[in-house]
Scaffold this motif. Structure first.
Motif, mmCIF file in Angstrom:
data_model
loop_
_atom_site.group_PDB
_atom_site.id
_atom_site.type_symbol
_atom_site.label_atom_id
_atom_site.label_comp_id
_atom_site.label_asym_id
_atom_site.label_seq_id
_atom_site.Cartn_x
_atom_site.Cartn_y
_atom_site.Cartn_z
ATOM 1 N N LYS A 1 0.827 -1.212 0.000
ATOM 2 C CA LYS A 1 0.000 0.000 0.000
ATOM 3 C C LYS A 1 0.861 1.262 0.000
ATOM 4 O O LYS A 1 0.684 2.142 -0.840
ATOM 5 C CB LYS A 1 -0.915 0.016 1.244
ATOM 6 N N THR A 2 1.794 1.312 0.941
ATOM 7 C CA THR A 2 2.636 2.511 1.039
ATOM 8 C C THR A 2 3.507 2.666 -0.204
ATOM 9 O O THR A 2 3.700 3.779 -0.699
ATOM 10 C CB THR A 2 3.506 2.439 2.309
ATOM 11 N N THR A 3 4.003 1.564 -0.708
ATOM 12 C CA THR A 3 4.825 1.640 -1.920
ATOM 13 C C THR A 3 4.029 2.248 -3.065
ATOM 14 O O THR A 3 4.525 3.108 -3.793
ATOM 15 C CB THR A 3 5.321 0.228 -2.296
ATOM 16 N N PHE B 1 1.343 10.989 5.322
ATOM 17 C CA PHE B 1 2.149 9.771 5.286
ATOM 18 C C PHE B 1 1.821 8.869 6.466
ATOM 19 O O PHE B 1 1.312 9.326 7.492
ATOM 20 C CB PHE B 1 3.639 10.120 5.322
ATOM 21 N N GLN B 2 2.168 7.617 6.293
ATOM 22 C CA GLN B 2 1.935 6.640 7.367
ATOM 23 C C GLN B 2 2.687 7.037 8.639
ATOM 24 O O GLN B 2 2.132 7.020 9.725
ATOM 25 C CB GLN B 2 2.396 5.267 6.878
ATOM 26 N N ASP B 3 3.962 7.398 8.481
ATOM 27 C CA ASP B 3 4.737 7.833 9.644
ATOM 28 C C ASP B 3 4.749 9.354 9.664
ATOM 29 O O ASP B 3 4.800 9.993 8.622
ATOM 30 C CB ASP B 3 6.164 7.300 9.546
ATOM 31 N N LEU C 1 -4.097 9.408 1.956
ATOM 32 C CA LEU C 1 -4.068 9.207 3.397
ATOM 33 C C LEU C 1 -3.565 7.790 3.662
ATOM 34 O O LEU C 1 -4.255 6.827 3.362
ATOM 35 C CB LEU C 1 -5.479 9.364 3.981
ATOM 36 N N ASP C 2 -2.352 7.684 4.176
ATOM 37 C CA ASP C 2 -1.805 6.355 4.444
ATOM 38 C C ASP C 2 -2.073 6.006 5.900
ATOM 39 O O ASP C 2 -1.393 6.491 6.796
ATOM 40 C CB ASP C 2 -0.301 6.333 4.133
ATOM 41 N N GLU C 3 -3.071 5.190 6.114
ATOM 42 C CA GLU C 3 -3.518 4.824 7.462
ATOM 43 C C GLU C 3 -3.724 6.047 8.341
ATOM 44 O O GLU C 3 -3.048 6.226 9.355
ATOM 45 C CB GLU C 3 -2.526 3.848 8.096
ATOM 46 N N PRO C 4 -4.686 6.878 7.960
ATOM 47 C CA PRO C 4 -4.847 8.154 8.659
ATOM 48 C C PRO C 4 -5.247 8.017 10.117
ATOM 49 O O PRO C 4 -5.007 8.924 10.899
ATOM 50 C CB PRO C 4 -5.951 8.866 7.864
HETATM 51 MG MG LIG Z 1 2.212 1.125 4.738
#
Ligand SMILES: [Mg+2]
Ligand SMILES: Nc1ncnc2c1ncn2[C@@H]1O[C@H](COP(=O)(O)OP(=O)(O)OP(=O)(O)O)[C@@H](O)[C@H]1O
Lengths: 328, 257
Positions: A42-44, A82-84, A158-161
């Protein structure tokens, strides 16, 4: 009209195919969800779409601009959470948003108005001059979402918001996100692990090991696993079952002393059930299909709970905490 | 275009805000040049032969300015490594601004912060018996700005190759100390053996310090032990190196994985 188009996208890291030939399209002013377990890619995918990574092969375009060859046009159109976290913890909340406004060329005379209203919206206005390092994880998350839309992007990633948010803040954030397409004309692309969260999406793609295994509306996906399940305890299960069949045409089965009913929208179904059974009902329990159920159905196996990458310990602990929370 | 200027402005502003918030850091970075100037400079002056035409402490003054700039400019690029580690770099990289404006913004931040420190050290000139006029003072500051920009861009260029703090600080120590010793800061380049002298010529800091010597000792421009190159060469080398470092660093930022 499709604003995000991805065709045969692959990304290899050495021998790992993080993204393995995915294709999908997201309609303008909709919410598109990417649902998948850890390491699914997903993040990629997001990193490629937001011009940070170049794909090994395939194409990705945003509003007609190729993410590889027209990065600067693409960058003008997008906002990302971002996720982080990517906030500067030494700066204040206001300064973080102000930095962003400058970077995205928001007209100077609008900065204060936009930033103040964004801070007000996420409920952090009275903390605006506090350094971000003094914020809780959830407050940081909300601040990042506010930052992502301050420049009015056409597409918001939104990466895992909701990572690290308490249930109430999660609900608030989802409500906010679900209104975005209509209110601000934003197309939202989001990733999550949770079926419940994916509910607000217009379309969901389930991704595993870099491949999309299914792509459809939430209703379509839920139907695949039979939708929600309602468990009813009644004073007389047999009588209740025939009553349901007669008045509402609902089939039910008896399992371990409970009636077991499948419904697409379980929450909306419960009041009707109770109405028609009058005071026979002793208790009601709603079980929603989880990502795991869909996954199990489609792949024949449970979601792999693999070891997390190094440096992901905090993330992992937040996740396991969240999982515990969700099971309640 | 104006977005790029805005980006440079806001990147510098951010660094300056953080610099002001961490006053403790200023004290500790100023300690190093002060120790070298007074302890090393003061101590060595007894041993060094006095044929330079001036006290040793005065001779090393431009070198100490160079040292102040070297350490603070190059180490300012650590902020890039922090930004990578804490994710803030992504916030800048997805922004619709040219990669060069990110590099230039970072280089100017380093320049500003190290020029501030160099000026503080420069103000000590009366203490060591130097006489510096107002125009001369401004020229010295100008040269400090040029040298600081050059070294800050070098630091950024190096930082583009590293993702984490540990390996970066190791390599930095490997680069910074030799750069300092092979720069003519503590002794005239001409007195070095040929091999070391050659390495000195590859070091941009050498030219910066040489130029600072012209500006700190204008009356002594003819003296062979205080100057190694012509002022034009010094300035040209610093300018060309700056441009090359910025261009390569910008290209490195543009490159995607
Ligand atoms: Mg991810
Ligand atoms: N920079 C990288 N170098 C090498 N491998 C990578 C890199 N980034 C991701 N991967 C690998 O690619 C795969 C997909 O990772 P990705 O981060 O896209 O997953 P994800 O779906 O976002 O997972 P999560 O839910 O844990 O965030 C994983 O196997 C991961 O190890």
């Amino acid at each position: 009209m499709f604003i995000i188009k991805v065709e045969n996208l692959t990304k290899h890291f050495g021998s790992i195919a993080a993204v393995d030939g995915i294709s999908f399209e997201a309609e303008k002013n909709s919410i598109f969800g990417f649902l998948g377990p850890n390491g699914a890619g997903k993040t990629t995918t997001i990193n490629i779409l937001c011009t940070l990574l170049s794909p090994t092969s395939g194409t990705a375009t945003i509003d007609g601009f190729d993410c590889m060859t027209h990065s600067s046009e693409v960058r003008k159109k997008i906002g990302i959470v971002f996720q982080d976290t990517t906030l500067d913890k030494e700066l204040t909340a206001y300064e973080n948003l102000s930095f962003h406004a400058y970077l995205y060329g928001v007209p100077k005379n609008l900065h204060k108005k936009k930033i103040d209203s964004a801070l007000d919206f996420i409920g952090l206005y009275d903390r605006k001059d506090d350094q971000v390092k003094k914020f809780s994880g959830g407050m940081k998350r909300r601040l990042e979402v506010a930052r992502g839309i301050i420049h009015e992007p056409a597409v918001l990633f939104l990466d895992e918001p909701t990572l690290g948010l308490d249930p109430q803040s999660r609900a608030n954030l989802w409500e906010f996100i679900s209104k975005l397409p209509e209110k601000s004309g934003v197309t939202v692309f989001m990733t999550t692990h949770y079926m419940e969260e994916a509910e607000i999406c217009n379309r969901i793609a389930i991704i595993d090991k870099g491949r999309i295994i299914v792509n459809g509306t939430p209703e379509e996906l839920k139907k695949m696993v039979g939708g929600d399940v309602i468990y009813l305890k009644t004073t007389n299960n047999a009588l209740a079952a025939s009553e349901l069949k007669k008045t509402m045409g609902i089939d039910s089965e008896e399992k371990n002393g409970e009636l077991f009913i499948q419904a697409v929208k379980g929450d909306a179904c419960i009041p009707k059930l109770i109405n028609s059974l009058a005071d026979m009902v002793l208790s009601v329990r709603l079980q929603r299909p989880t990502l795991n159920d869909v996954f199990l159905k489609l792949t024949g196996k449970a979601i792999r709970d693999e070891a997390q990458g190094s440096g992901d310990e905090l993330k992992a602990s937040i996740r396991s905490y969240r999982k515990k929370f969700d099971k309640k | 275009m104006s977005t790029n200027f805005n980006a440079i402005y806001v990147i510098v502003a951010r660094e300056l805000i953080k610099f002001v918030r961490e006053k403790g850091k200023l004290v500790s970075t100023l300690a190093r040049p002060l120790i070298w100037l007074f302890l090393v400079g003061g101590g060595m002056s007894r041993m060094v032969s006095p044929d330079m035409g001036m006290p040793y402490m005065q001779f090393i003054f431009p070198g100490i300015l160079g040292m102040t700039i070297l350490f603070s400019s190059i180490f300012s690029s650590i902020s890039i490594i922090w930004d990578k580690e804490f994710g803030f770099m992504k916030e800048m990289l997805v922004a619709p601004v040219s990669r060069f404006s990110i590099v230039v913004g970072k280089a100017l931040s380093g320049t500003l912060v190290s020029t501030i420190q160099a000026v503080i050290i420069l103000m000590l000139f009366p203490v060591i018996g130097l006489n510096i006029g107002a125009v001369q003072f401004l020229l010295i500051i100008l040269m400090c700005v040029g040298l600081a920009f050059c070294l800050a861009s070098l630091g950024i260029l190096i930082a583009t190759f590293y993702e984490n703090f540990e390996s970066f600080s190791v390599i930095m120590n490997f680069i910074v100390m030799p750069m300092f010793f092979l720069s003519g800061a503590m002794y005239p380049v001409k007195t070095l053996p040929a091999a070391l002298g050659f390495l000195t010529m590859l070091n941009p800091l050498t030219y910066g310090i040489d130029a600072l010597k012209y500006m700190v000792f204008p009356a002594k421009s003819g003296m062979s032990l205080t100057h190694d190159f012509s002022l034009a060469v010094d300035i040209a080398v610093v300018a060309v190196c700056s441009a090359v470092f910025v261009l390569i660093a910008g290209a490195m930022f543009e490159r995607k994985k």
